[in-house]
Design a protein around this motif. Sequence first.
Motif, PDB file in Angstrom:
ATOM      1  N   ILE A 163       0.743  -1.176  -0.104  1.00 10.01           N
ATOM      2  CA  ILE A 163       0.008  -0.032   0.239  1.00 10.01           C
ATOM      3  C   ILE A 163       0.793   1.311  -0.042  1.00 10.01           C
ATOM      4  O   ILE A 163       2.033   1.317   0.782  1.00 10.01           O
ATOM      5  N   ARG A 164       0.374   2.172  -0.860  1.00 17.50           N
ATOM      6  CA  ARG A 164       1.105   3.674  -0.694  1.00 17.50           C
ATOM      7  C   ARG A 164       0.025   4.615  -0.651  1.00 17.50           C
ATOM      8  O   ARG A 164      -0.787   4.798  -1.496  1.00 17.50           O
ATOM      9  N   GLU A 165      -0.032   5.089   0.563  1.00 22.31           N
ATOM     10  CA  GLU A 165      -1.193   6.204   0.913  1.00 22.31           C
ATOM     11  C   GLU A 165      -0.569   7.686   0.800  1.00 22.31           C
ATOM     12  O   GLU A 165       0.494   8.016   1.265  1.00 22.31           O
ATOM     13  N   LEU A 166      -1.180   8.523  -0.098  1.00 24.08           N
ATOM     14  CA  LEU A 166      -0.879   9.678  -0.425  1.00 24.08           C
ATOM     15  C   LEU A 166      -1.615  10.843   0.430  1.00 24.08           C
ATOM     16  O   LEU A 166      -2.900  10.561   0.912  1.00 24.08           O
ATOM     17  N   ASP A 167      -1.129  11.806   0.830  1.00 29.03           N
ATOM     18  CA  ASP A 167      -2.013  12.794   1.546  1.00 29.03           C
ATOM     19  C   ASP A 167      -2.628  13.822   0.259  1.00 29.03           C
ATOM     20  O   ASP A 167      -2.083  14.695  -0.495  1.00 29.03           O
ATOM     21  N   LEU A 168      -3.835  13.406   0.159  1.00 24.78           N
ATOM     22  CA  LEU A 168      -4.493  14.067  -0.766  1.00 24.78           C
ATOM     23  C   LEU A 168      -4.997  15.614  -0.516  1.00 24.78           C
ATOM     24  O   LEU A 168      -5.082  16.069  -1.552  1.00 24.78           O
ATOM     25  N   ILE A 169      -5.183  15.846   0.765  1.00 24.63           N
ATOM     26  CA  ILE A 169      -5.561  17.182   1.094  1.00 24.63           C
ATOM     27  C   ILE A 169      -4.580  17.593   2.233  1.00 24.63           C
ATOM     28  O   ILE A 169      -4.319  16.922   3.066  1.00 24.63           O
ATOM     29  N   PRO A 170      -4.139  19.085   2.098  1.00 21.96           N
ATOM     30  CA  PRO A 170      -3.349  19.468   3.311  1.00 21.96           C
ATOM     31  C   PRO A 170      -3.938  19.357   4.498  1.00 21.96           C
ATOM     32  O   PRO A 170      -5.285  19.508   4.797  1.00 21.96           O
ATOM     33  N   SER A 171      -2.944  19.106   5.549  1.00 19.96           N
ATOM     34  CA  SER A 171      -3.658  18.888   7.004  1.00 19.96           C
ATOM     35  C   SER A 171      -4.383  20.088   7.528  1.00 19.96           C
ATOM     36  O   SER A 171      -5.266  19.628   8.227  1.00 19.96           O
ATOM     37  N   ASP A 172      -4.053  21.376   7.417  1.00 21.11           N
ATOM     38  CA  ASP A 172      -4.948  22.147   7.848  1.00 21.11           C
ATOM     39  C   ASP A 172      -6.659  22.322   7.321  1.00 21.11           C
ATOM     40  O   ASP A 172      -7.402  22.622   7.946  1.00 21.11           O
ATOM     41  N   ALA A 173      -6.403  21.913   5.922  1.00 16.48           N
ATOM     42  CA  ALA A 173      -7.731  21.692   5.316  1.00 16.48           C
ATOM     43  C   ALA A 173      -8.460  20.509   5.682  1.00 16.48           C
ATOM     44  O   ALA A 173      -9.776  20.497   6.074  1.00 16.48           O
ATOM     45  N   VAL A 174      -7.699  19.365   6.146  1.00 16.11           N
ATOM     46  CA  VAL A 174      -8.597  18.228   6.906  1.00 16.11           C
ATOM     47  C   VAL A 174      -8.841  18.764   8.090  1.00 16.11           C
ATOM     48  O   VAL A 174     -10.140  18.212   8.301  1.00 16.11           O
ATOM     49  N   VAL A 175      -8.303  19.486   9.118  1.00 17.13           N
ATOM     50  CA  VAL A 175      -8.843  19.910  10.198  1.00 17.13           C
ATOM     51  C   VAL A 175     -10.259  20.806  10.030  1.00 17.13           C
ATOM     52  O   VAL A 175     -11.224  20.504  10.616  1.00 17.13           O
ATOM     53  N   ASP A 176      -9.941  21.763   9.122  1.00 17.63           N
ATOM     54  CA  ASP A 176     -11.188  22.209   8.653  1.00 17.63           C
ATOM     55  C   ASP A 176     -12.324  21.184   8.474  1.00 17.63           C
ATOM     56  O   ASP A 176     -13.642  21.639   8.846  1.00 17.63           O
ATOM     57  N   LEU A 177     -12.298  20.409   7.615  1.00 18.03           N
ATOM     58  CA  LEU A 177     -13.100  19.462   7.058  1.00 18.03           C
ATOM     59  C   LEU A 177     -13.602  18.690   8.255  1.00 18.03           C
ATOM     60  O   LEU A 177     -14.892  18.519   8.223  1.00 18.03           O
ATOM     61  N   ARG A 178     -12.951  18.230   9.027  1.00 22.31           N
ATOM     62  CA  ARG A 178     -13.463  17.406  10.211  1.00 22.31           C
ATOM     63  C   ARG A 178     -14.480  18.547  11.202  1.00 22.31           C
ATOM     64  O   ARG A 178     -15.149  17.984  11.860  1.00 22.31           O
ATOM     65  N   ASN A 179     -14.059  19.621  11.566  1.00 22.66           N
ATOM     66  CA  ASN A 179     -14.672  20.709  12.384  1.00 22.66           C
ATOM     67  C   ASN A 179     -16.102  20.761  11.777  1.00 22.66           C
ATOM     68  O   ASN A 179     -16.979  20.847  12.576  1.00 22.66           O
ATOM     69  N   ILE A 180     -16.217  21.043  10.386  1.00 21.51           N
ATOM     70  CA  ILE A 180     -17.417  21.237   9.647  1.00 21.51           C
ATOM     71  C   ILE A 180     -18.318  19.763   9.932  1.00 21.51           C
ATOM     72  O   ILE A 180     -19.537  19.761  10.222  1.00 21.51           O
ATOM     73  N   ALA A 181     -17.644  18.779   9.553  1.00 14.34           N
ATOM     74  CA  ALA A 181     -18.453  17.482   9.516  1.00 14.34           C
ATOM     75  C   ALA A 181     -18.846  16.984  11.129  1.00 14.34           C
ATOM     76  O   ALA A 181     -20.064  16.413  11.163  1.00 14.34           O
ATOM     77  N   GLU A 182     -18.121  17.406  12.136  1.00 13.67           N
ATOM     78  CA  GLU A 182     -18.596  17.138  13.375  1.00 13.67           C
ATOM     79  C   GLU A 182     -19.818  17.873  13.574  1.00 13.67           C
ATOM     80  O   GLU A 182     -20.880  17.326  14.423  1.00 13.67           O
ATOM     81  N   ARG A 183     -19.881  19.036  13.269  1.00 13.84           N
ATOM     82  CA  ARG A 183     -21.272  19.945  13.583  1.00 13.84           C
ATOM     83  C   ARG A 183     -22.279  19.448  12.550  1.00 13.84           C
ATOM     84  O   ARG A 183     -23.318  19.517  13.177  1.00 13.84           O
ATOM     85  N   MET A 184     -21.786  19.089  11.376  1.00 12.30           N
ATOM     86  CA  MET A 184     -23.175  18.715  10.548  1.00 12.30           C
ATOM     87  C   MET A 184     -23.808  17.546  10.954  1.00 12.30           C
ATOM     88  O   MET A 184     -25.168  17.319  10.886  1.00 12.30           O
ATOM     89  N   ILE A 185     -22.786  16.331  11.446  1.00 13.53           N
ATOM     90  CA  ILE A 185     -23.345  15.274  11.899  1.00 13.53           C
ATOM     91  C   ILE A 185     -23.916  15.546  13.444  1.00 13.53           C
ATOM     92  O   ILE A 185     -25.237  14.686  13.474  1.00 13.53           O
ATOM     93  N   ALA A 186     -23.593  16.225  14.107  1.00 14.64           N
ATOM     94  CA  ALA A 186     -24.339  16.515  15.265  1.00 14.64           C
ATOM     95  C   ALA A 186     -25.756  17.094  15.177  1.00 14.64           C
ATOM     96  O   ALA A 186     -26.498  16.804  16.137  1.00 14.64           O
ATOM     97  N   ALA A 187     -25.809  17.696  14.153  1.00  9.54           N
ATOM     98  CA  ALA A 187     -27.174  18.147  14.006  1.00  9.54           C
ATOM     99  C   ALA A 187     -27.935  17.581  13.052  1.00  9.54           C
ATOM    100  O   ALA A 187     -29.374  18.062  12.662  1.00  9.54           O
ATOM    101  N   GLY A 188     -27.743  16.393  12.940  1.00  7.61           N
ATOM    102  CA  GLY A 188     -28.663  15.397  12.183  1.00  7.61           C
ATOM    103  C   GLY A 188     -28.291  15.538  10.501  1.00  7.61           C
ATOM    104  O   GLY A 188     -29.292  15.076   9.668  1.00  7.61           O
ATOM    105  N   TYR A 189     -27.335  16.080  10.024  1.00 11.27           N
ATOM    106  CA  TYR A 189     -27.016  16.335   8.753  1.00 11.27           C
ATOM    107  C   TYR A 189     -26.090  15.243   8.189  1.00 11.27           C
ATOM    108  O   TYR A 189     -25.296  15.792   7.123  1.00 11.27           O
ATOM    109  N   LEU A 190     -25.917  14.035   8.580  1.00 12.24           N
ATOM    110  CA  LEU A 190     -25.037  13.186   8.225  1.00 12.24           C
ATOM    111  C   LEU A 190     -25.201  12.966   6.767  1.00 12.24           C
ATOM    112  O   LEU A 190     -24.112  12.845   5.827  1.00 12.24           O
ATOM    113  N   ARG A 191     -26.567  12.505   6.278  1.00 13.81           N
ATOM    114  CA  ARG A 191     -26.529  12.265   4.679  1.00 13.81           C
ATOM    115  C   ARG A 191     -25.992  13.221   3.869  1.00 13.81           C
ATOM    116  O   ARG A 191     -25.364  12.972   2.896  1.00 13.81           O
TER     117      ARG A 191
END
Length: 576
Positions: A163-191
């Motif tokens: 296996i060779r795993e590449l970093d597809l997105i920069p780490s700071d953008a990953v942090v932002d995406l995770r912050n957004i995902a946490e809040r959308m999922i908590a509010a019931g917007y998983l789908r």
Amino acid sequence: MEPSPPSSPPELDAAERIILRWDSTASEEARERMIFEGQRDEVDRYLQAVDEIQRSMSAASLAENDQAKLNSAIQIAMARLEDEFRNILLHHTSPIEPDSLDPSSSSYRFSSASHNDHIAEFEVDDFSADDEGSSTPRSSAADDLLRRGDSSNTSSYRSTCSIRELDLIPSDAVVDLRNIAERMIAAGYLRECIQVYGSVRKSAVDSSFRRLGIEKLSIGDVQRLQWEQLEAKIRRWIRAAKACIRIVFASEKKLCEQIFQGIGTAIDDACFMETVKGPAIQLFNFAEAISISRRSPEKLFKILDLHDALFDLIPDIDSVFESKSSESIRIQAAEILSRLAEAARGILSEFENAVLREPSRVPVPDMEFAELEGKTPLALHLIWIIVILQFNLDGKSKHYKDASIAHLFMMNNVHYIVQKIKGSPELREMIGDDYLRKMTGKFRQAATSYQRATWVKVLYCLRDEGLHVSGSFSSGVSKSALRERFKSFNAIFEEVHRTQATWLVPDSQLREELRISISEKLIPAYRSFLGRFRSHIESGKHPENYIKYSVEDLETAVLDFFEGYSVSQHLRRRSN
């Protein structure tokens, strides 16, 4: 970021104002700007405001009007976060560089480490064998499948992966995406979160597929292609499949884990499958179409190549698609591998049975196993089939009453086998150049035997014996004997020409070699005979009845041989 302590009503009002400020349906500024492209303190304030609204919504003491306001605010916030989520993904999604998609690149990380002499000069040297080429061992996976009853037994697979795993997105953008995902999922917007993520990342995977030359072909599309087209596509698929499994899919899985792992139950798996399930099915549909296609001998080695490639990829597939939700991908790959193995065994068995069903009165001799030491089981099996085939051909050749055509029959067929072996790098590698030279010697010996059977009797007419008269006051040459000799030559050559022009040597190079070899013996012998005795015939009556052909006429006539059709007129004669 850590949630804030419980808020007071003024803090709730402030949070609501921040949410409404970024309502793109009501503000021109909100439509033109993205929060996460601005200052970090502004990003933090917006996320804190969303947290404030979500905390307040869970409080039991809210009035009905406040609850309605909060519901409206959270809907506006989720719509905004969905747009921000999509924008970050799009902004940081770019095609994987071609060098990164090359599994063979140096950066690829593996986890495993006399006048009468003209009469009888036909020798095998006239058709010298080609000594070029070399052989190397083939992968043992193809041999294993012949010994195993079922290649789908995963316990027999190697346990390492590459296996060779590449970093597809920069780490700071990953942090932002995770912050957004946490809040959308908590509010019931998983789908909604999964759908946005899957649509953007699937587009990126599709782009990688295009760079790798993977076409969107259904199973039906693949099965309608000509085999020559499929051969090239199989080679491309093998290279592409390695990059897809070990790089593209593995990297997508890593990105899903970075963003979603730990937020909810198997959400990272859900997003991963949303992204790659379609492309994975598209990838494996090609191999599946080959595995269930009509069987024919020419497909054997490409099917073995597919089998070997997929066999090597199974541990990586099991690693990348390890979750319960991706079980269908693992099952599909294992089933295709099993069908490819069965197809290869079936092709070999059907070909062997077809050869063995052919009647032959020629006994099959013991094979010279000393010559075959070190061969793989599959190579030995194929050589055995070739040996049986050759003896069947030899038996069929005995049905010809004319020895010349019997030898030509053997020459054509053994030459065909040799060319098929030379034309397949895989088959040549397995059979080996030593055995290939042995087979080449067989068809060249058959060519030599044909020439002896045909041309010795023609050239026999051009000998000197029986033409000279001892004690005569004449020139010492019997003109009557000489005239009979020319008549015999003409009659025999004409018959050979008439008959053998209808015989066919399909291979143009072999046909030309045979003509050249005939000309090299016939033309000098006739030219020499004609030069010595022409004057004796031309001094008598009707010389044209005896010297019917010039040297050039014979050269032209030889070009008619082995074309496979009747000569429409008598031999063309040049005016003397």
